[in-house]
Design an enzyme around this catalytic site. Sequence first.
Site, PDB file in Angstrom:
ATOM      1  N   ASP A  25       0.836  -1.197   0.000  1.00 59.13           N
ATOM      2  CA  ASP A  25       0.000   0.000   0.000  1.00 59.13           C
ATOM      3  C   ASP A  25       0.879   1.259   0.000  1.00 59.13           C
ATOM      4  OD1 ASP A  25      -1.977  -1.898   0.354  1.00 59.13           O
ATOM      5  OD2 ASP A  25      -2.915  -0.885   2.051  1.00 59.13           O
ATOM      6  N   HIS A 225       3.196  -1.902   4.299  1.00 64.09           N
ATOM      7  CA  HIS A 225       3.475  -0.491   4.026  1.00 64.09           C
ATOM      8  C   HIS A 225       4.976  -0.250   4.155  1.00 64.09           C
ATOM      9  CE1 HIS A 225      -0.664  -0.848   5.523  1.00 64.09           C
ATOM     10  NE2 HIS A 225      -0.949   0.204   4.789  1.00 64.09           N
TER      11      HIS A 225
END
Length: 281
Positions: A25, A225
């Site tokens: 992400d 992430h």
Amino acid sequence: MEPAKSLVERLGYGAGERLLIINCDDVGSSHAANLGCYEAMTQGVATSGTLMVLCAWAREAVDMFADLDLGVHLTLTAEYPGYRWRSLTGGPSLHDADGFLPSTAAAVVARANIDEVRAECRAQIEQALAWGVDVTHLDSHMGANQIDQRFVEVYVQLAQEYGLPLRMLGAKLEARLGVSGRQLASAAGVVCNDEFVSEWGRPTGELLQAALPRLAAGVAEVNVHPVLDGPELRGYDKKEPLIRIDDHVAVMDPATRRFLQDQGFRMISFRPLRDLQRSAP
């Protein structure tokens, strides 16, 4: 009548196979995020990424990730106190008193006009396509598109319109939230992952070790992430930089690759799901 084929069978695998997508992400959110996600996808175990079109480093990411599988990280929030971004469309209900996207998904749901949400999400997809991104799927920054049924309906509508699969929350979490994204997606012919493994703040290596052995046959997604440590990350994320640093370490760790191999997972991206969706009558 024969039972309907499972997603793994429709993808051409045996019914008992476990397929895993590890998605990065927040591609484009910073230069450090671009570097971390690129390493994760080219040298680590990540297989997919999603682009935050609104952010300052998105255009760099388009070129950097040109040969990698990249979706659009539909973005309705801007969570960092000192690093904010605005919508593409300028919808008044999408912004806070400072003129930026709100910092929480709850604030978005409370104030956003759903027609402005639809227009903004469509504009983000169109921008990625205009930049030449071969968009593989859609997912949602901070889950803002997935916690209210009105937003879920837009999410599925756009996935159907653009022929793109979706990240979906697990069925149990959907039930707790009172939304029916999976049901809507199925009715619309939109393909989505069977399971979603995510627990913000829990060390990624620990989460994988705990959650993945319990997964049944099917297609699961883990989101990470990864961001390179340094002054850029620590300048904009003053609260939780270690989560992003740990994600990078975990996906780059050879022990993580060995664990996935020992578990027997087949690693894929969202591209096969997109191809399956687009091949349907």
